[in-house]
Design a protein around this motif. Structure first.
Motif, short mmCIF file in Angstrom:
data_model
loop_
_atom_site.label_atom_id
_atom_site.label_comp_id
_atom_site.label_asym_id
_atom_site.label_seq_id
_atom_site.Cartn_x
_atom_site.Cartn_y
_atom_site.Cartn_z
N ILE A 172 0.85 -1.18 0.00
CA ILE A 172 0.00 0.00 0.00
C ILE A 172 0.89 1.24 0.00
O ILE A 172 1.70 1.42 0.91
N VAL A 173 0.74 2.07 -1.03
CA VAL A 173 1.66 3.19 -1.22
C VAL A 173 0.91 4.50 -1.39
O VAL A 173 0.05 4.63 -2.27
N ASP A 174 1.24 5.48 -0.55
CA ASP A 174 0.68 6.83 -0.69
C ASP A 174 1.74 7.69 -1.38
O ASP A 174 2.66 8.19 -0.73
N GLU A 175 1.64 7.82 -2.69
CA GLU A 175 2.65 8.46 -3.54
C GLU A 175 3.91 7.59 -3.57
O GLU A 175 4.15 6.78 -2.69
N ILE A 176 4.72 7.72 -4.63
CA ILE A 176 6.03 7.06 -4.68
C ILE A 176 6.95 7.88 -3.80
O ILE A 176 7.31 9.00 -4.11
N LEU A 177 7.31 7.31 -2.67
CA LEU A 177 8.01 8.07 -1.63
C LEU A 177 9.49 8.25 -1.96
O LEU A 177 10.17 7.32 -2.36
N GLY A 178 9.99 9.47 -1.76
CA GLY A 178 11.42 9.73 -1.85
C GLY A 178 11.94 9.93 -0.44
O GLY A 178 11.62 10.92 0.20
N VAL A 179 12.67 8.94 0.08
CA VAL A 179 13.12 9.02 1.47
C VAL A 179 14.64 9.06 1.53
O VAL A 179 15.32 8.50 0.69
N GLY A 180 15.16 9.72 2.56
CA GLY A 180 16.60 9.77 2.76
C GLY A 180 17.31 10.66 1.76
O GLY A 180 16.70 11.52 1.11
N ASP A 181 18.62 10.45 1.61
CA ASP A 181 19.41 11.27 0.70
C ASP A 181 19.19 10.83 -0.75
O ASP A 181 18.43 9.91 -1.03
N GLU A 182 19.87 11.50 -1.67
CA GLU A 182 19.63 11.25 -3.10
C GLU A 182 19.91 9.80 -3.49
O GLU A 182 19.15 9.18 -4.24
N ASN A 183 21.03 9.23 -2.96
CA ASN A 183 21.38 7.85 -3.29
C ASN A 183 20.31 6.88 -2.80
O ASN A 183 19.94 5.92 -3.51
N PHE A 184 19.80 7.12 -1.58
CA PHE A 184 18.78 6.23 -1.04
C PHE A 184 17.47 6.39 -1.80
O PHE A 184 16.73 5.42 -2.00
N GLN A 185 17.15 7.61 -2.23
CA GLN A 185 15.94 7.84 -3.02
C GLN A 185 15.97 7.05 -4.32
O GLN A 185 14.97 6.45 -4.72
N ILE A 186 17.12 7.03 -4.98
CA ILE A 186 17.26 6.27 -6.23
C ILE A 186 17.07 4.78 -5.95
O ILE A 186 16.36 4.07 -6.66
N LYS A 187 17.71 4.31 -4.87
CA LYS A 187 17.64 2.89 -4.51
C LYS A 187 16.21 2.50 -4.11
O LYS A 187 15.70 1.46 -4.57
N SER A 188 15.56 3.33 -3.28
CA SER A 188 14.22 3.00 -2.80
C SER A 188 13.19 3.06 -3.94
O SER A 188 12.27 2.25 -4.00
N SER A 189 13.37 4.01 -4.85
CA SER A 189 12.47 4.13 -5.99
C SER A 189 12.57 2.88 -6.88
O SER A 189 11.56 2.35 -7.35
N LYS A 190 13.79 2.40 -7.08
CA LYS A 190 14.01 1.20 -7.89
C LYS A 190 13.37 -0.03 -7.21
O LYS A 190 12.72 -0.85 -7.87
N THR A 191 13.54 -0.11 -5.89
CA THR A 191 12.97 -1.23 -5.13
C THR A 191 11.45 -1.25 -5.25
O THR A 191 10.85 -2.30 -5.46
N MET A 192 10.85 -0.07 -5.12
CA MET A 192 9.39 -0.01 -5.18
C MET A 192 8.87 -0.40 -6.55
O MET A 192 7.87 -1.12 -6.67
N LYS A 193 9.54 0.04 -7.60
CA LYS A 193 9.09 -0.31 -8.95
C LYS A 193 9.25 -1.81 -9.20
O LYS A 193 8.41 -2.43 -9.85
N GLU A 194 10.30 -2.40 -8.64
CA GLU A 194 10.49 -3.86 -8.76
C GLU A 194 9.37 -4.61 -8.04
O GLU A 194 8.82 -5.59 -8.56
N MET A 195 9.02 -4.13 -6.83
CA MET A 195 7.95 -4.77 -6.07
C MET A 195 6.61 -4.63 -6.77
O MET A 195 5.79 -5.54 -6.76
N MET A 196 6.40 -3.46 -7.40
CA MET A 196 5.11 -3.18 -8.02
C MET A 196 4.92 -3.92 -9.33
O MET A 196 3.81 -3.99 -9.85
N THR A 197 5.99 -4.47 -9.87
CA THR A 197 5.86 -5.24 -11.11
C THR A 197 6.22 -6.71 -10.91
O THR A 197 6.47 -7.43 -11.87
N SER A 198 6.21 -7.15 -9.65
CA SER A 198 6.63 -8.53 -9.34
C SER A 198 5.47 -9.48 -9.12
O SER A 198 5.67 -10.61 -8.69
N GLY A 199 4.25 -9.03 -9.39
CA GLY A 199 3.09 -9.89 -9.21
C GLY A 199 2.40 -9.73 -7.88
O GLY A 199 1.40 -10.40 -7.59
#
Length: 251
Positions: A172-199
């Protein structure tokens, strides 16, 4: 037909709002004792009814105040319906207010086990995932520090790491969250997209229609606390955009 992961049955949520200004705690308790506090009732959700099947990716759209976040919190169990019921089959990772459920006096380590237990995971499972959670959060030695000493970014990073590493059935996601510093935001955004397309079953609230179209297949359009329409993503996003453009042109 896939199994139903989320069933929302005629759910209504009402909040009581103070209809008068109270200037002090003393005045509040005096009025409370005398039962003279006046309230107005706000209907955040009105008889909401729908089902989400296993593996579906659902978008929830609507203007500010339409009831989107209240609906997510109701499904996640944070808000109790005034009327109706919500049935959830499977474990949920609610990426809403990251770190909101932490105990500030406990360390990051202790909060991993506390928060993980709240998300329905056993101590054994969390012990197996512990190193992954800590490494992903990037907190290093601060994982042994009480959370009250964390910055808001550190809390969010730990909350995100726990929520995503417990391998939930429903995200359950309220907006695609950008958390932490820039590096963590890139990593977390990638993780969320992977989870959202994993079935996994996904429920996403976003004002970004391009994001909704990219990540979901069906949309629930909320308007003033009610379901205005449910339909295929591209078609409904187009209708919603036309509706919002019409409102803006009238201003």
């Amino acid at each position: 037909m896939p199994k139903v992961d989320v069933e929302v049955n005629r759910v209504s949520v009402k909040f009581r709002l103070d209809s008068e200004k109270i200037d002090s705690l003393k005045e509040y308790f005096l009025k409370l004792t005398m039962r003279s506090i006046e309230y107005t009732e706000f209907n955040a959700l009105k008889s909401i009814d729908f089902k989400i099947h296993n593996g579906e990716r659902i978008g929830i759209i609507g203007h500010n105040g339409a009831g989107k976040s209240t609906l997510l919190k109701t499904i996640a169990g944070v808000v109790k319906p005034t009327e109706g019921s919500v049935v959830v089959n499977g474990s949920i990772a609610p990426l809403l207010e990251l770190g909101a459920g932490f105990d500030a006096d406990l360390t990051g380590v202790e909060n991993i086990f506390l928060n993980g237990a709240i998300l329905g995971r056993s101590k054994k499972y969390l012990e197996e995932k512990f190193d992954e959670i800590v490494e992903y959060s990037g907190l290093g030695k601060f994982i042994h520090t009480p959370v009250k000493n964390y910055s808001s970014g550190m809390r969010a990073r730990l909350g995100f790491s726990i929520a995503t590493k417990v391998d939930p059935d429903i995200l359950i996601v309220d907006e695609i969250l950008g958390v932490g510093d820039e590096n963590f935001q890139i990593k977390s955004s990638k993780t969320m997209k992977e989870m959202m397309t994993s079935g996994k079953t996904v429920i996403l609230v976003s004002h970004n229609l391009a994001q909704v179209k990219q990540l979901t297949e069906r949309v629930i359009w909320l308007h003033e606390g009610e379901v205005r329409q449910i339909g295929k993503t591209n078609e409904l996003c187009r209708e919603y955009k036309d509706y919002m453009d019409e409102i803006l042109n009238k201003k």
